[in-house]
Design a protein around this motif. Structure first.
Motif, PDB file in Angstrom:
ATOM      1  N   SER A 287       0.811  -1.219   0.000  1.00 24.17           N
ATOM      2  CA  SER A 287       0.000   0.000   0.000  1.00 24.17           C
ATOM      3  C   SER A 287       0.840   1.263   0.000  1.00 24.17           C
ATOM      4  CB  SER A 287      -0.935  -0.001   1.207  1.00 24.17           C
ATOM      5  OG  SER A 287      -1.822  -1.100   1.179  1.00 24.17           O
ATOM      6  N   VAL A 288       1.868   1.325   0.861  1.00 22.59           N
ATOM      7  CA  VAL A 288       2.632   2.569   0.958  1.00 22.59           C
ATOM      8  C   VAL A 288       3.428   2.830  -0.312  1.00 22.59           C
ATOM      9  CG1 VAL A 288       2.724   2.497   3.469  1.00 22.59           C
ATOM     10  CG2 VAL A 288       4.553   1.419   2.164  1.00 22.59           C
ATOM     11  N   MET A 289       3.974   1.779  -0.914  1.00 22.51           N
ATOM     12  CA  MET A 289       4.745   1.986  -2.142  1.00 22.51           C
ATOM     13  C   MET A 289       3.832   2.276  -3.333  1.00 22.51           C
ATOM     14  SD  MET A 289       8.038  -0.554  -1.922  1.00 22.51           S
ATOM     15  CE  MET A 289       7.157  -2.044  -1.472  1.00 22.51           C
ATOM     16  N   GLN A 290       2.670   1.633  -3.359  1.00 18.49           N
ATOM     17  CA  GLN A 290       1.735   1.940  -4.438  1.00 18.49           C
ATOM     18  C   GLN A 290       1.238   3.373  -4.335  1.00 18.49           C
ATOM     19  OE1 GLN A 290      -1.455  -0.788  -6.312  1.00 18.49           O
ATOM     20  NE2 GLN A 290      -2.489   0.230  -4.636  1.00 18.49           N
ATOM     21  N   LEU A 291       0.976   3.855  -3.123  1.00 17.22           N
ATOM     22  CA  LEU A 291       0.583   5.251  -2.930  1.00 17.22           C
ATOM     23  C   LEU A 291       1.662   6.186  -3.463  1.00 17.22           C
ATOM     24  CD1 LEU A 291      -1.212   7.482  -1.717  1.00 17.22           C
ATOM     25  CD2 LEU A 291      -0.037   7.114   0.464  1.00 17.22           C
ATOM     26  N   ARG A 292       2.920   5.872  -3.196  1.00 18.90           N
ATOM     27  CA  ARG A 292       4.029   6.697  -3.678  1.00 18.90           C
ATOM     28  C   ARG A 292       4.045   6.746  -5.204  1.00 18.90           C
ATOM     29  NH1 ARG A 292       7.314  10.898  -3.601  1.00 18.90           N
ATOM     30  NH2 ARG A 292       5.905  11.044  -5.352  1.00 18.90           N
ATOM     31  N   VAL A 435      -6.013   2.714   0.499  1.00 20.37           N
ATOM     32  CA  VAL A 435      -4.905   3.574   0.930  1.00 20.37           C
ATOM     33  C   VAL A 435      -4.530   4.549  -0.184  1.00 20.37           C
ATOM     34  CG1 VAL A 435      -2.503   3.605   1.733  1.00 20.37           C
ATOM     35  CG2 VAL A 435      -4.061   1.806   2.511  1.00 20.37           C
ATOM     36  N   ALA A 436      -4.621   4.095  -1.431  1.00 22.45           N
ATOM     37  CA  ALA A 436      -4.240   4.945  -2.564  1.00 22.45           C
ATOM     38  C   ALA A 436      -5.142   6.166  -2.707  1.00 22.45           C
ATOM     39  CB  ALA A 436      -4.248   4.132  -3.860  1.00 22.45           C
ATOM     40  N   LEU A 437      -6.329   6.140  -2.100  1.00 19.04           N
ATOM     41  CA  LEU A 437      -7.216   7.309  -2.152  1.00 19.04           C
ATOM     42  C   LEU A 437      -6.600   8.516  -1.445  1.00 19.04           C
ATOM     43  CD1 LEU A 437     -10.709   5.671  -1.509  1.00 19.04           C
ATOM     44  CD2 LEU A 437      -9.844   6.603  -3.658  1.00 19.04           C
ATOM     45  N   LEU A 438      -5.592   8.289  -0.608  1.00 20.40           N
ATOM     46  CA  LEU A 438      -4.932   9.407   0.070  1.00 20.40           C
ATOM     47  C   LEU A 438      -4.188  10.311  -0.903  1.00 20.40           C
ATOM     48  CD1 LEU A 438      -3.482   7.541   3.188  1.00 20.40           C
ATOM     49  CD2 LEU A 438      -5.420   9.115   3.140  1.00 20.40           C
TER      50      LEU A 438
END
Length: 507
Positions: A287-292, A435-438
């Motif tokens: 999630s955190v890397m996909q968000l980045r 999470v990517a919605l952030l």
């Protein structure tokens, strides 16, 4: 021999046409930065630009288009969210109804999306929202149906599945081709109508080169699929059929869940897998890397515009460079597979049973660490407010993204029972989509209080990405726990053929 030759030819045709399909259609939305350049030139959401009181060097007033950039970012946010979140229900459709039904749904969605873009106008720019969502969902369902093609190739199965994921990444360069052709005089409508017409090719491939249900693994004797030629053998000997009896297969897990053999243990329940620390931290890792990555793609145009001081030719040059690097995704993706399979290439026989599963899990630790390290380096380069540094950012971004998605699927196949692969893969993608919605509030923060400068947001993202290092630490700890349990139980290094090993319970 004729039947065998026809079978090999059909398999190669299925493989190559699948690579073309994934590389030209499935992940086009991730070339969003190139398409935005065209849409801006055509005037989409231009009414959101407002004049400012800040004159340029030639005394003209420059418009403030931050709200326009925000709207384009919202289109990408929703499209990328649908790309991941809908993987869960689409996976159930594929498992329940088979390849043909799933592909017909995918083709319908993809065709509708291309037609909506083709007939959209600056006055009907709102059509971009459903269009990008349809392209995303249709594309992810197409690649889901294509990944099973690796089952036809025995010991090369993992390489082929990885290539398909790399082709998915490379397909984002299609929007670069659209941008270049637009600059040469072709209309956006004509190009997207051509993409819609390509759905006829998808349909023919569905009818003649794909199975009605699913491709099993391992392949049963005399397995055939797709177009059947009367008067000729419809089967061919596969790698599995030629292999000596009881010889261990080269793959860790089947892509498709297989029915348990009589007397085998039922394995870990799906709920226990979902509640395990391995799965929870892996979802955080993804999630955190996909968000980045999503935030970088969604804000690339305003970032380049900020660093280039509004020079459209310079922005176009860097947008083209970014899109060109995406073509290399298909070349970068297999490297992660080599890391995961490095322990299988020695002269010593590969351990089977519980020891073999442990060796696979131990090999995944390095893959997880390398992926996070690449993402941290990519995030650091993205935070440097110097335009030429972004060339290095583009290279690291495509490397990191190729490792991310291939490593995600490989880890889930290694760490959890194969009968839960599809559900866990879809659930992990769906949770990461939330999470990517952030990314949208991050964009609003950059366009609002930060006045278009993403420096502080990029610094915060570096700290967030560092959290992903916890996942390989948890996996390494789980490996040590399993090794102690196996040592205490006196499990042999390699299980004898046909021996049943107790199901591993992830913690």
């Amino acid at each position: 021999m004729a039947g065998g030759g026809a079978g090999v030819a059909k398999r190669l045709a299925t493989l190559l046409s699948g690579l073309l399909e994934c590389g030209a259609f499935c992940g086009v939305i991730f070339g969003w930065a190139s398409l935005v350049f065209v849409l801006k030139d055509l005037g989409y959401f231009k009414d959101l630009c407002q004049p400012t009181a800040t004159p340029s060097p030639n005394r003209t007033l420059l418009p403030d288009c931050s709200r326009q950039d925000e709207q384009f970012s919202l289109v990408f946010t929703i499209g990328s969210f649908m790309n991941n979140f809908m993987t869960f229900p689409m996976g159930f459709i594929f498992d329940r109804f088979g390849t043909t039904v799933a592909r017909l749904i995918a083709i319908s969605l993809y065709t509708s999306g291309t037609l909506l873009v083709a007939f959209s106008t600056p006055e009907l720019a709102v059509l971009l929202f459903p269009a990008m969502s349809m392209l995303s969902v249709g594309g992810i369902l197409l690649i889901l149906t294509n990944m099973q093609v690796g089952n036809l190739f025995g010991k090369y199965r993992s390489i082929i599945i990885t290539l398909y994921n790399g082709a998915f990444d490379s397909s984002s360069a299609i929007f670069l081709i659209i941008k270049v052709l637009y600059e040469r005089g072709l209309s956006l409508r004509a190009m997207f109508l051509f993409m819609a017409a390509c759905s006829a090719w998808h349909l023919l491939r569905t009818l003649f080169l794909m199975p009605r249900t699913r491709i099993p693994y391992p392949l049963p004797p005399a397995y055939s699929y797709g177009l059947r030629c009367p008067g000729r053998s419809q089967s061919y000997r596969t790698y599995e059929e030629k292999r000596p009896p009881r010889e261990a297969g080269p793959e860790e897990m089947p892509l498709e869940p297989s029915a348990p053999r009589g007397g085998d243990p039922p394995g870990t329940p799906f709920g226990a897998c979902v509640r395990s620390r391995l799965f929870a931290w892996h979802v955080a890792w993804l999630s955190v890397m996909q968000l980045r990555h999503y935030l970088f793609i969604g804000t690339l145009n305003p970032l380049l515009d900020h660093l280039a001081r509004g020079d459209p030719r310079l922005v176009s040059t860097y947008t083209n460079a970014f899109a060109f690097t995406q073509l290399c995704g298909v070349l970068c993706a297999p490297w992660n597979g080599f890391i995961l399979d490095r322990h299988k290439r020695g002269k010593a026989p590969r351990a089977e049973g519980a020891r073999g599963a442990l060796a696979d899990l131990q090999a995944s630790v390095l893959s997880l660490v390398v992926t996070v390290t690449q993402c941290v380096l990519f995030s650091i380069c993205a935070a440097v407010p110097v335009l030429p540094v972004q060339f290095a950012t583009f290279v690291l971004q495509v490397l990191s993204r190729s490792f991310l998605y291939g490593g995600n699927a490989a880890f889930l196949a290694i760490a959890f029972p194969p009968q839960h692969f599809g559900k866990l893969y879809g659930l992990a993608m769906a949770l990461s989509a939330l999470v990517a919605l952030l990314q949208y509030p991050c964009v609003a923060l950059v366009q609002g209080p930060l006045h278009g400068d993403p420096f502080y947001v990029n610094l915060g993202l570096i700290a967030v990405v560092l959290v992903a290092f916890v996942s390989p630490m948890v996996v390494a700890r789980e490996c040590r726990r399993r090794a102690k349990e196996l040592g205490a139980a006196g499990t042999p290094l390699a299980a004898t053929p046909g021996a049943k090993t107790p199901a591993e319970v992830p913690h």
